[in-house]
Design a protein around this motif. Sequence first.
Motif, PDB file in Angstrom:
ATOM      1  N   ILE A 181       0.777  -1.123  -0.034  1.00 46.09           N
ATOM      2  CA  ILE A 181      -0.039   0.146   0.040  1.00 46.09           C
ATOM      3  C   ILE A 181       1.019   1.244   0.109  1.00 46.09           C
ATOM      4  CG2 ILE A 181      -1.719   1.352   1.344  1.00 46.09           C
ATOM      5  CD1 ILE A 181      -3.091  -1.185   1.932  1.00 46.09           C
ATOM      6  N   ASP A 182       2.043   1.384   0.911  1.00 47.02           N
ATOM      7  CA  ASP A 182       2.930   2.468   0.975  1.00 47.02           C
ATOM      8  C   ASP A 182       3.333   2.662  -0.361  1.00 47.02           C
ATOM      9  OD1 ASP A 182       1.948   2.481   3.638  1.00 47.02           O
ATOM     10  OD2 ASP A 182       3.892   1.642   4.380  1.00 47.02           O
ATOM     11  N   SER A 183       3.899   1.672  -1.211  1.00 48.52           N
ATOM     12  CA  SER A 183       4.398   1.880  -2.374  1.00 48.52           C
ATOM     13  C   SER A 183       3.399   2.052  -3.657  1.00 48.52           C
ATOM     14  CB  SER A 183       5.424   0.892  -2.852  1.00 48.52           C
ATOM     15  OG  SER A 183       4.531  -0.542  -3.053  1.00 48.52           O
ATOM     16  N   GLY A 184       2.219   2.134  -3.325  1.00 51.45           N
ATOM     17  CA  GLY A 184       1.252   2.845  -4.167  1.00 51.45           C
ATOM     18  C   GLY A 184       0.581   1.637  -5.152  1.00 51.45           C
ATOM     19  N   GLN A 185       0.852   0.206  -4.601  1.00 51.06           N
ATOM     20  CA  GLN A 185       0.087  -0.729  -5.382  1.00 51.06           C
ATOM     21  C   GLN A 185      -1.331  -0.924  -5.060  1.00 51.06           C
ATOM     22  OE1 GLN A 185       3.073  -4.283  -6.096  1.00 51.06           O
ATOM     23  NE2 GLN A 185       4.191  -3.025  -4.686  1.00 51.06           N
ATOM     24  N   THR A 217     -10.799   7.200  -6.595  1.00 53.59           N
ATOM     25  CA  THR A 217     -10.251   6.482  -7.775  1.00 53.59           C
ATOM     26  C   THR A 217      -8.802   6.238  -7.550  1.00 53.59           C
ATOM     27  OG1 THR A 217      -9.394   8.710  -8.725  1.00 53.59           O
ATOM     28  CG2 THR A 217     -11.675   8.040  -9.216  1.00 53.59           C
ATOM     29  N   ARG A 218      -8.089   6.667  -6.543  1.00 56.22           N
ATOM     30  CA  ARG A 218      -6.874   6.271  -6.222  1.00 56.22           C
ATOM     31  C   ARG A 218      -6.776   5.377  -4.785  1.00 56.22           C
ATOM     32  NH1 ARG A 218      -3.929  11.391  -5.484  1.00 56.22           N
ATOM     33  NH2 ARG A 218      -6.128  12.316  -5.784  1.00 56.22           N
ATOM     34  N   THR A 219      -7.790   4.958  -4.434  1.00 56.34           N
ATOM     35  CA  THR A 219      -8.019   4.109  -3.186  1.00 56.34           C
ATOM     36  C   THR A 219      -7.222   3.026  -3.355  1.00 56.34           C
ATOM     37  OG1 THR A 219      -9.410   3.596  -1.465  1.00 56.34           O
ATOM     38  CG2 THR A 219     -10.254   2.978  -3.636  1.00 56.34           C
ATOM     39  N   SER A 220      -6.920   2.162  -2.409  1.00 61.01           N
ATOM     40  CA  SER A 220      -5.881   0.794  -2.487  1.00 61.01           C
ATOM     41  C   SER A 220      -6.553  -0.388  -3.043  1.00 61.01           C
ATOM     42  CB  SER A 220      -5.084   0.679  -1.027  1.00 61.01           C
ATOM     43  OG  SER A 220      -6.274   0.580  -0.230  1.00 61.01           O
ATOM     44  N   TYR A 221      -7.830  -0.359  -2.791  1.00 63.59           N
ATOM     45  CA  TYR A 221      -8.421  -1.668  -3.269  1.00 63.59           C
ATOM     46  C   TYR A 221      -8.855  -1.687  -4.726  1.00 63.59           C
ATOM     47  CZ  TYR A 221     -11.219  -5.960  -3.308  1.00 63.59           C
ATOM     48  OH  TYR A 221     -11.755  -7.178  -3.457  1.00 63.59           O
ATOM     49  N   GLY A 222      -8.307  -2.361  -5.458  1.00 63.74           N
ATOM     50  CA  GLY A 222      -8.327  -2.123  -6.851  1.00 63.74           C
ATOM     51  C   GLY A 222      -9.797  -2.315  -7.330  1.00 63.74           C
ATOM     52  N   PRO A 223     -10.524  -3.103  -7.177  1.00 63.60           N
ATOM     53  CA  PRO A 223     -11.822  -3.166  -7.607  1.00 63.60           C
ATOM     54  C   PRO A 223     -12.747  -1.960  -7.377  1.00 63.60           C
ATOM     55  CG  PRO A 223     -11.367  -5.285  -6.910  1.00 63.60           C
ATOM     56  CD  PRO A 223     -10.233  -4.521  -6.345  1.00 63.60           C
ATOM     57  N   TYR A 224     -12.535  -1.410  -6.063  1.00 65.43           N
ATOM     58  CA  TYR A 224     -13.330   0.001  -5.839  1.00 65.43           C
ATOM     59  C   TYR A 224     -12.664   1.042  -6.463  1.00 65.43           C
ATOM     60  CZ  TYR A 224     -15.703   3.056  -2.115  1.00 65.43           C
ATOM     61  OH  TYR A 224     -16.302   3.943  -1.895  1.00 65.43           O
ATOM     62  N   ALA A 225     -11.437   1.255  -6.655  1.00 63.38           N
ATOM     63  CA  ALA A 225     -10.965   2.293  -7.219  1.00 63.38           C
ATOM     64  C   ALA A 225     -11.273   2.203  -8.510  1.00 63.38           C
ATOM     65  CB  ALA A 225      -9.227   2.015  -7.265  1.00 63.38           C
ATOM     66  N   ARG A 226     -11.332   1.362  -9.440  1.00 67.21           N
ATOM     67  CA  ARG A 226     -11.586   1.055 -11.058  1.00 67.21           C
ATOM     68  C   ARG A 226     -13.274   1.378 -11.178  1.00 67.21           C
ATOM     69  NH1 ARG A 226      -7.896  -3.138 -10.592  1.00 67.21           N
ATOM     70  NH2 ARG A 226      -9.224  -4.677 -10.107  1.00 67.21           N
ATOM     71  N   ALA A 227     -14.141   0.890 -10.050  1.00 68.01           N
ATOM     72  CA  ALA A 227     -15.477   1.224 -10.153  1.00 68.01           C
ATOM     73  C   ALA A 227     -15.488   2.965 -10.133  1.00 68.01           C
ATOM     74  CB  ALA A 227     -16.216   0.560  -8.982  1.00 68.01           C
ATOM     75  N   MET A 228     -14.696   3.519  -9.062  1.00 70.50           N
ATOM     76  CA  MET A 228     -14.769   4.925  -8.884  1.00 70.50           C
ATOM     77  C   MET A 228     -14.485   5.732 -10.316  1.00 70.50           C
ATOM     78  SD  MET A 228     -16.362   4.873  -6.244  1.00 70.50           S
ATOM     79  CE  MET A 228     -16.377   6.753  -6.470  1.00 70.50           C
ATOM     80  N   HIS A 246     -13.199   6.468  11.874  1.00 73.60           N
ATOM     81  CA  HIS A 246     -12.396   5.354  10.725  1.00 73.60           C
ATOM     82  C   HIS A 246     -11.355   6.292  10.260  1.00 73.60           C
ATOM     83  CE1 HIS A 246     -15.505   2.627  11.557  1.00 73.60           C
ATOM     84  NE2 HIS A 246     -16.442   3.334  11.022  1.00 73.60           N
ATOM     85  N   THR A 247     -11.277   7.287  10.219  1.00 73.39           N
ATOM     86  CA  THR A 247     -10.363   8.266   9.449  1.00 73.39           C
ATOM     87  C   THR A 247      -8.850   7.703   9.502  1.00 73.39           C
ATOM     88  OG1 THR A 247     -11.864  10.008   9.181  1.00 73.39           O
ATOM     89  CG2 THR A 247      -9.440  10.474   8.825  1.00 73.39           C
ATOM     90  N   GLU A 248      -8.327   7.763  10.747  1.00 73.35           N
ATOM     91  CA  GLU A 248      -7.190   7.215  11.088  1.00 73.35           C
ATOM     92  C   GLU A 248      -6.459   6.101  10.112  1.00 73.35           C
ATOM     93  OE1 GLU A 248      -5.730   7.351  15.005  1.00 73.35           O
ATOM     94  OE2 GLU A 248      -3.861   6.704  14.512  1.00 73.35           O
ATOM     95  N   GLN A 249      -7.276   5.005  10.609  1.00 76.50           N
ATOM     96  CA  GLN A 249      -6.948   3.651   9.862  1.00 76.50           C
ATOM     97  C   GLN A 249      -7.109   4.011   8.281  1.00 76.50           C
ATOM     98  OE1 GLN A 249      -5.792   0.359  11.419  1.00 76.50           O
ATOM     99  NE2 GLN A 249      -5.277   0.680   9.272  1.00 76.50           N
ATOM    100  N   ALA A 250      -8.252   4.636   8.058  1.00 78.64           N
ATOM    101  CA  ALA A 250      -8.370   4.522   6.523  1.00 78.64           C
ATOM    102  C   ALA A 250      -7.205   5.414   5.879  1.00 78.64           C
ATOM    103  CB  ALA A 250      -9.785   5.227   6.269  1.00 78.64           C
ATOM    104  N   MET A 251      -6.832   6.202   6.203  1.00 82.85           N
ATOM    105  CA  MET A 251      -5.535   7.104   5.988  1.00 82.85           C
ATOM    106  C   MET A 251      -4.297   6.036   5.621  1.00 82.85           C
ATOM    107  SD  MET A 251      -5.753  10.839   6.765  1.00 82.85           S
ATOM    108  CE  MET A 251      -6.676  11.975   5.684  1.00 82.85           C
ATOM    109  N   ILE A 306      -7.450   4.569   2.041  1.00 84.73           N
ATOM    110  CA  ILE A 306      -8.544   4.393   1.464  1.00 84.73           C
ATOM    111  C   ILE A 306      -9.005   5.990   1.389  1.00 84.73           C
ATOM    112  CG2 ILE A 306     -11.152   3.666   2.199  1.00 84.73           C
ATOM    113  CD1 ILE A 306     -10.049   1.570   4.071  1.00 84.73           C
ATOM    114  N   LYS A 307      -8.675   6.571   2.590  1.00 90.16           N
ATOM    115  CA  LYS A 307      -8.930   7.917   2.224  1.00 90.16           C
ATOM    116  C   LYS A 307      -7.654   8.805   2.103  1.00 90.16           C
ATOM    117  CE  LYS A 307     -12.895   8.923   5.556  1.00 90.16           C
ATOM    118  NZ  LYS A 307     -13.270   9.322   6.746  1.00 90.16           N
TER     119      LYS A 307
END
Length: 317
Positions: free
Chosen positions: A16-20, A142-153, A209-214, A218-219
């Motif tokens: 996640i940190d490396s943007g994958q 659109t840049r969130t870490s979970y692929g299927p969600y990011a692509r839907a967005m 949820h923000t701290e973990q989501a960041m 996700i956020k």
Amino acid sequence: MELYNEKLEAEFQSKIDSGQNIEAKDWMPEKYRKTHIRQISQHAHSEIIGMLPEGNWITRAPSLKRKITLLAKVQDEGGHGLYLYSAAETLGISRAELNEQLNSGRAKYSSIFNYPAVTWADMGAVGWLVDGAAIMNQVMLTRTSYGPYARAMVRICKEESFHQRQGYEIMLTLSKGTEVQKRMAQDALNRWWWPSLMMFGPRDEESVHTEQAMKWKIKLKSNDELRQQFVDQTVPQAELLGLTIPDPKLKWNAERGHYDFGDIDWEEFKRVVAGKGPCSYERLKTRNEAWDKGAWVREAAMAFAEKQQEKSLKEAS
Ligand code: BYC
């Protein structure tokens, strides 16, 4: 086992940190999976319930052009709900469970859709403000870490930007129209302004949820940062319309480089999120009626699918 999980978790976080992106079949912590089911399903439900306030105006649109445009917008929202349900399903929850959570009233959906759309100008204000707030939050998804969600967005955001423009164009027409039309536009802005600011969620210090989501990307921005960005972007648009934002405390702060704005009624927000909004009961009732009336379509589609399957099995044997 614990060491093994720690290693997997460290690898997961560095990905996640490396943007994958994380994909459906990749290892993920259970909490990441659950958080995504929660957020994606709440988002999907918001799209589905979001069809209702505008759907009410399709038969009353003031011209054929407006009717076709509104119809397309409401259909897009149905489509967004379906892509998002599909993205949630990749995480192991079934469509039946998701529908049950919404129809039973157990699931959350955006507070904004529990307010009534009382005049045609509300179609303008909803497009301009509600879709405007939605894009502000969703472009980052659109840049969130979970692929299927990011692509839907990605697709959702393209459509949302058309929605925002059609709303603004309705407001522009009304605000340049007769005195009565201008008053309708102002009245709609008065009613939708504060609920639109609430769409971004609780203040950062109350956001559980923000701290973990960041950390999980996700956020990318907090609720308050996005709310501020929305205010800064929307004030000049209101000025262009010649309308007044219903906030006596709204003022440009040159030092901060942002608009200061008044206090949000967080008690109202909590009431609406708890299912006690002005239209909460009606929305759920309408949703359940639509679900029941659609039973024959679902049964027919299943019967057809079974027949097709039987046919292809016969052909194969
Ligand atoms: N309404 O820790 P927080 C659209 C809940 S646009 C109701 O900040 P998070 C559309 C939150 O779920 C609208 N509930 O949470 C536009 C959590 O409760 P739980 C949909 C809200 O997740 C036009 C609790 O409060 N957009 O669809 O980090 C036409 C604590 O909040 C609201 C999305 O869903 C609210 N306004 O941040 C048609 C975008 N705000 O789950 C359709 C994706 C907060 O612990 N979602 N809550 O029981 C997100 O980006 C984030 O989930 C949020 C909240 C920014 C909304």
